[in-house]
Scaffold this active site. Structure first.
Site, short mmCIF file in Angstrom:
data_model
loop_
_atom_site.label_atom_id
_atom_site.label_comp_id
_atom_site.label_asym_id
_atom_site.label_seq_id
_atom_site.Cartn_x
_atom_site.Cartn_y
_atom_site.Cartn_z
N GLY A 57 0.86 -1.24 -0.18
CA GLY A 57 -0.07 0.09 -0.11
C GLY A 57 0.81 1.23 -0.05
O GLY A 57 1.91 1.11 -0.31
N ALA A 59 2.09 2.83 2.18
CA ALA A 59 3.53 2.76 3.22
C ALA A 59 4.44 1.69 2.51
O ALA A 59 5.49 2.12 2.44
CB ALA A 59 3.02 2.43 4.66
N GLY A 60 3.80 0.42 2.52
CA GLY A 60 4.79 -0.56 2.05
C GLY A 60 5.18 -0.38 0.53
O GLY A 60 6.59 -0.77 0.33
N SER A 299 -18.50 9.92 0.88
CA SER A 299 -17.35 11.13 1.38
C SER A 299 -18.26 11.86 2.44
O SER A 299 -19.30 12.19 2.32
CB SER A 299 -17.01 11.82 0.14
OG SER A 299 -16.22 13.00 0.76
N ARG A 345 -16.48 12.82 13.23
CA ARG A 345 -16.83 11.51 12.65
C ARG A 345 -17.41 10.61 13.99
O ARG A 345 -18.51 10.19 13.87
CB ARG A 345 -15.93 10.81 12.22
CG ARG A 345 -15.49 11.39 11.08
CD ARG A 345 -14.30 10.29 10.35
NE ARG A 345 -13.83 10.99 9.04
CZ ARG A 345 -12.85 10.39 8.22
NH1 ARG A 345 -12.12 9.60 8.96
NH2 ARG A 345 -12.71 11.07 6.93
N GLU A 440 -0.67 1.91 8.55
CA GLU A 440 -2.02 1.74 9.41
C GLU A 440 -1.59 0.58 10.51
O GLU A 440 -2.18 0.18 11.56
CB GLU A 440 -3.13 1.24 8.61
CG GLU A 440 -4.56 1.33 9.59
CD GLU A 440 -5.77 1.09 8.92
OE1 GLU A 440 -5.76 1.12 7.45
OE2 GLU A 440 -6.89 0.75 9.42
N ARG A 450 -8.34 9.42 14.28
CA ARG A 450 -7.56 10.02 13.11
C ARG A 450 -8.50 11.01 12.25
O ARG A 450 -9.60 10.89 12.17
CB ARG A 450 -7.26 8.90 12.21
CG ARG A 450 -6.52 9.09 10.94
CD ARG A 450 -6.03 8.18 9.95
NE ARG A 450 -7.29 7.56 9.37
CZ ARG A 450 -7.83 8.10 8.47
NH1 ARG A 450 -7.71 9.16 8.06
NH2 ARG A 450 -9.11 7.15 7.93
N LEU A 456 -3.39 8.97 4.67
CA LEU A 456 -2.29 9.00 3.38
C LEU A 456 -1.02 9.51 3.88
O LEU A 456 0.04 9.05 3.19
CB LEU A 456 -2.99 9.72 2.19
CG LEU A 456 -4.43 8.99 1.75
CD1 LEU A 456 -5.10 9.88 0.66
CD2 LEU A 456 -4.45 7.81 1.43
#
Lengths: 649, 211, 247
Positions: A57, A59-60, A299, A345, A440, A450, A456
């Site tokens: 993803g 990060a990876g 969204s 949220r 994550e 978060r 991202l």
């Protein structure tokens, strides 16, 4: 394999975590200090150093690409058929960065402050500050890679504002920011594959971590096409395997998202940080039936113009158009007059749950609330609404078959993101030396909640900028590492093979999916949006029973050879069962409310979350032991941000 | 495909303009046919220009067909296992059929056309007659079926061109961005003009406007 | 509703494969197509049969993992929709639905409806990137991009790499996929230095993988879940032609 606890719901307290490795000194100089102090690896030696990165993803993918660019020998693994499909691709909204291109008063410090506050004061200051600092480099990097961010007519980058911030710092690429950023990282990764620095292994699932001489030295993976169990050894292992929201079965995660990689690492000695911190997103398309396999996010921006309501009267099943104005309850506007439909949220989610619990929910099963655009259409005209939200309305109609221009949308909260994950120090290293955890998958910089557009940012900050520096410091000492102990490798392989053959041997009467559904429902009901001591104790009683039944009655068709998707799923569900228990223990021990973790016992007179900073201003890092979880506390000191209670009335 | 196609389209435009001379009378038409053979004289020996044109055309046709065959073979190799469900076209639908099978129909037509008008083998007036007479005799009302065949073949040519011309713009990388739509329309116009232009003479003969 | 499914079953890459007929009952119109297959698989599993293998992941139309040819149309007849976003309300009680994998030699079947699309990754490896090592980028505002160029680049960049274009193309061509990336990067100022070499390398890799040639039938763009426009292919051809004589 089963039974992580001797007695359900019990834990012990171990030694606190003394050192997070964050450099001392003024916060704005800490990352520079760390970068300067980090030992460097001679370029000629990098080629001889092997690094395994699991997950592709944001990060990876970015980490594997960057480590490849630096000259390390990288092996990258993903369970999908291509690294481009990791679930980062589904992120819609945007990515925060303290560029201050608008000149609206943004700064690194403000982004740092907003993130710490948004996280309800449960994150580590040094890490968050670094995240804010690095955020500006991410935008530069992405633009140079060709990520087509939204632009203004002058050709400069456009930004928008997002929840929890009063400045406009969110960069976006229509509703597909995650996709575009991931494709940027993916392309950089494929460039390194072509250059020969990264060896890509798609359709490979990590099933075990190899720890030898006290260090993470490799992984055991299953080739999902041939069924072969392979071992890969390295000098360091990086886990970037994402979150575990699928423990709830229904979530906005991709179907394949799972906890196996981090859970296996936890079982080998990596501490698990704050497992109970779960983010529940308020605007998702509700469940339509028992067959439902996943939930789709709409969204958050819809709440800018949509009004949330339910019928005033319990069990009122008239079509929405026939319910007159004075028999509707615009509950967010009623309870939170100043923020109205735009409360954060967690608050919007819990309020929806409350009205549905009162029996006033709408749609199948009574699990939904209306998000009504009638007023917006009357005020702005249908065309203006279409321009703003057209693609979202289309997506809604595709899934539900209802036209939101005529019938109000139905929405309901859904599990979206997990702030918890493997505990890491300032260098993103877990408690197993040589095991780094990014994105994550680590317990992250988001504290207990978060902010939108920050996932991202964190994934790419870790992958492009932080890890490549800090892992070098570790790898500089690799020449002194011992040879990998063959017994450790064999043991890991045996554990994997034993688990697979056990799963195949049960041959019971229920599918892994049906167990997963039941576990998910249990977690949603008892460890979801609102948690109580009673509900958590009930879950802790029920989970071991269900797990027991799973191991005695699951049916996994086929064999271990070749592609067997049922076997893949069963293995993941088995690990979810163990994780679920730890989540409940963590939620039970944290008797305060904070961020996404709401304990009904800890609320103020108005029903809002009440933190208990005197007793819980720490990261709960859990160690796995055969005798049950052991809690290690990392105390959180706030030197730069003053802890306050949030209010949105 | 695109380059050879372009050569053939240029030829067709010239051929059509020549055909239209029939409306200017027998002398004009026959004179034009004669000029084709004598152009460049006396600097060049007779038929030089015509022979060069013929060679270019033959090469273009052969290469065009060779490209088509190799594309079709590549396509077959790229999909060794066919779909069980009948593939339903989601686009305009006719393109592949018109290009591949239509191409074969057009090739057969060209053979007939050469036998009829150029060599006169299947023409009632035979090779000895003037081109004008061959044309008038070939499309005489009594031979309506020949005219009908021409009409069908030319409609096929039109469809082939409509896709082919636009496809050439695509292949040569011209039909991008803002020029995409206009070029697509242009391809349609080229096809229509050529079909109408070519049909004018036979139809005029058949209905007796030209005798 | 009740449906008859004719599904391609193939045990492995070497197996010849065959169509197998199944009946599914009580299909809800609100189910997604994949959820309908989940129900079938649950039943097959409990009956001791092998469930149907199919690729899927995000189930929200963006990862590009899912894809099957439904009644002869890639991703089914709903326009601009991936298989996971296709819902059963578009089918009628008593319908017979044929389900097949993507068919193309460069996409060999692994099992049932699962195919190997690694050819797409190799096309990207050939040049589908801008070479910019992490940390070397100039400030983002140092490269302004005209809004229309940015928007056009974005349209091409929305490709999800699902392979429907190849599956739908009568020639089995991967031109739309390849062109989408060449167009995305080629329209941006950042993509200029490598523009020619990128187009050349990617087109050559596409051909080397064994995909068919493009004859501009437009079937690809018609089934594309993201509606990648056909003029991307013209852009690819232009860049390729420009690159060929110079290298």
């Amino acid at each position: 394999m089963s039974g992580i606890l001797r007695r359900a719901g019990e834990w012990r307290v171990g030694a606190p975590i003394a050192d997070t490795k964050a450099p001392a000194g003024p916060i704005e100089e800490r990352w520079d200090t760390r970068r300067f102090e980090a030992k460097l690896v001679n370029p000629a030696n990098k080629r001889k150093l092997n690094v395994i990165v699991v997950g592709t993803g944001l990060a990876g993918g970015s980490a594997a690409a960057t480590l490849g660019e630096l000259g390390y020998n990288v092996k990258s693994f993903c369970y999908q058929d291509s690294p481009r499909r990791a679930h980062s691709i589904a992120a819609q909204g945007g990515i925060n960065a303290a560029k201050n291109y608008r000149g609206d008063g943004d700064s690194v410090f403000r982004l740092f402050y907003d993130t710490v506050k948004g996280g309800d004061f449960r994150s580590r200051e040094s890490n968050v500050y670094r995240l804010a600092q690095v955020s500006v480099n991410i935008i530069d990097q992405a633009v140079a890679q060709g990520v087509p961010f939204a632009r203004e007519y002058g050709g400069l980058l456009d930004t928008r504002s997002f929840g929890g911030a009063q400045v406009s710092r969110t960069f976006y690429a229509r509703g597909q920011t995650g996709q575009q950023l991931l494709l940027g990282a993916y392309q950089a990764l494929e460039r390194q594959v072509a250059a020969g620095t990264v060896e890509m292994h798609t359709r490979h699932e990590m099933l075990e971590l190899i720890v030898s001489g006290g260090r993470a030295r490799g992984v055991v993976v299953r080739d999902m096409v041939t069924g072969e169990i392979e071992t890969h050894l390295a000098d360091a292992v990086v886990l970037a395997t994402g979150g575990y929201g699928n423990v709830f079965y229904l979530s906005t995660n991709a179907k394949g998202c799972n906890t196996t990689a981090i859970w296996r690492a936890h079982r080998r000695g990596a501490y698990f940080g704050n497992p109970c911190y779960t983010q529940i997103h308020p605007t998702c398309i509700p469940v339509s039936g028992d067959y439902q396999s996943k939930l789709t996010l709409m969204s958050e921006s819809l709440r800018n113009d949509g009004r949330v309501w339910v019928p005033l009267r319990k069990g009122d099943d008239r079509p929405p158009a026939q319910i007159p104005e004075d028999e509707r309850d615009y509950y967010l506007e009623r309870i939170y007059p100043s923020f109205g439909n735009l409360v954060p949220r967690d608050i919007a989610s819990r309020a929806a749950k409350n009205v549905c619990d009162e029996g006033r929910g709408v749609g199948p099963g009574g699990l939904g609330v209306y998000l009504d655009f009638a007023d917006a259409i009357a005020r702005l005209g249908r065309e203006a609404v279409e321009k703003k939200y057209g693609n979202l309305f289309e997506m809604y109609e595709r899934i539900t078959g209802e036209n939101p221009y005529e019938v109000p949308m139905r929405i309901y909260p859904a599990v979206h993101y997990t702030m918890g994950g493997l505990w890491v120090d300032y260098d993103l290293q877990s408690t197993i030396p040589g095991l780094f955890v990014i994105g994550e998958a680590n317990f992250s910089d988001h504290g207990a909640n978060r902010l939108g557009a920050s996932a991202l940012m964190q994934g790419l900050a870790d992958g492009y900028f932080v890890l490549p520096t800090t892992i070098g410091d570790y790898l500089a000492g690799a020449t002194a590492f011992d040879q990998v102990d063959q017994d450790a490798v064999d043991e890991a392989v045996d554990r994997v093979k034993e688990k697979i053959s056990r799963l195949l041997a049960v041959n019971g009467t229920r599918t892994a999916d049906s167990f997963h559904r039941e576990l998910g429902r249990l977690m949603w009901d008892h460890c979801g949006m609102e948690r109580t001591e009673e509900s958590l104790r009930k879950a802790l009683e029920r989970i071991p029973e269900l797990r027991e039944e799973f191991w005695n009655n699951v049916k996994v068709p086929g064999d271990s050879e070749g592609l067997n998707q049922a076997l893949e799923r069963a293995g993941r569900v088995a690990d979810f069962f163990e994780l679920a228990e730890l989540m409940c223990v963590d939620a039970l021990h944290r008797s305060e409310s904070c961020g996404g973790h709401f304990r009904a016992e800890s609320q103020d007179a108005d029903g809002e979350a009440l933190r208990d900073d005197d007793n819980f201003a720490y990261v709960a890092a859990w160690e796995w032991t055969p005798d049950g979880p052991v809690l290690h506390k990392e105390e959180l000191d706030y030197e730069y941000v003053k802890m306050t209670q949030r209010s949105y009335k | 495909m695109a380059v050879t196609g372009a050569v053939l389209v240029l030829f067709l435009i010239g051929h059509m303009l020549g055909n239209l001379k029939i409306f200017l009378g027998a002398d004009s038409f026959n004179g034009y046919a004669e000029w084709l053979r004598t152009a460049g004289e006396p600097a060049l020996p007779g038929r030089t220009m015509l022979t060069i044109t013929e060679i270019v055309l033959v090469v273009a046709v052969v290469l065009h067909m060779w490209s088509a065959v190799s594309l079709a073979r590549r396509a077959a190799r790229a999909r060794p296992v066919k779909y069980a469900a009948r593939r339903r076209s989601q686009a305009s639908g006719y393109a592949t059929h018109v290009m591949r099978y239509g191409g074969i129909v057009i090739a057969l037509f060209v053979v007939w056309h050469l036998l009829d008008m150029t060599l006169g083998v299947v023409n009632p007036e035979g090779h000895a007659a003037t081109p004008y007479d061959r044309m008038v005799a070939g499309f005489a009302p009594s031979r309506w079926w020949v005219t009908a065949f021409y009409v069908i073949a030319l409609v096929m040519v039109g469809l082939h061109l409509r896709h082919g011309v636009w496809s050439a713009f695509q292949t040569l990388g011209l039909a991008r961005g803002r020029s995409h739509r206009p070029l697509r329309a242009l391809a349609g116009v080229v096809a229509l003009v050529l079909v109408v232009g070519f049909l004018a003479a036979p139809v005029a003969v058949m209905i007796g406007v030209i005798k | 509703m009740n449906l008859t499914l004719k599904i391609w079953r193939q045990d492995g890459p070497e197996d010849r494969g065959r169509m197998v007929t199944y009946q599914v009952e009580d299909v809800s119109p609100d189910m997604s197509f994949l959820e309908m297959l989940d129900v079938l698989n649950e039943r097959l599993t409990l009956a001791g049969e092998e469930p149907v293998a199919f690729d899927h992941d995000c189930r929200e139309g963006i990862c590009g993992m899912c894809g099957m040819v439904i009644n002869g149309v890639a991703h089914g007849e709903q326009r601009a929709t991936t298989t996971c976003q296709l819902h059963m309300r578009h089918f009628k009680d008593g319908d017979t639905v044929t389900i097949e994998p993507w068919r193309a030699a460069p996409f060999p079947v692994i099992k049932d409806l699962v195919v190997d699309r690694s050819a797409f990754d190799r096309i990207i490896q050939a040049g589908g990137f801008i070479s910019v090592p992490a940390g070397s980028a100039p400030d983002a505002h140092s490269i302004p991009v005209p809004k229309n160029a940015a928007d056009a680049a974005f349209d091409a960049a929305t490709c999800i790499g699902c392979g429907a274009c190849v599956a739908a193309c009568p020639n089995g061509s991967a031109s739309l996929f390849t062109a989408a990336k060449i167009t995305h990067l080629g329209l941006l100022p950042q993509g200029q230095p490598e523009r020619a070499s990128r187009a050349k390398a990617m087109v050559e890799q596409m051909d080397a993988e064994g995909f068919g040639g493009c004859t501009n039938t437009g079937e690809c763009t018609a089934v594309c879940p993201k509606g990648i426009p056909l003029d991307a292919i013209a852009q690819m051809n232009a860049d390729y032609l420009k690159a060929s004589p110079t290298s």
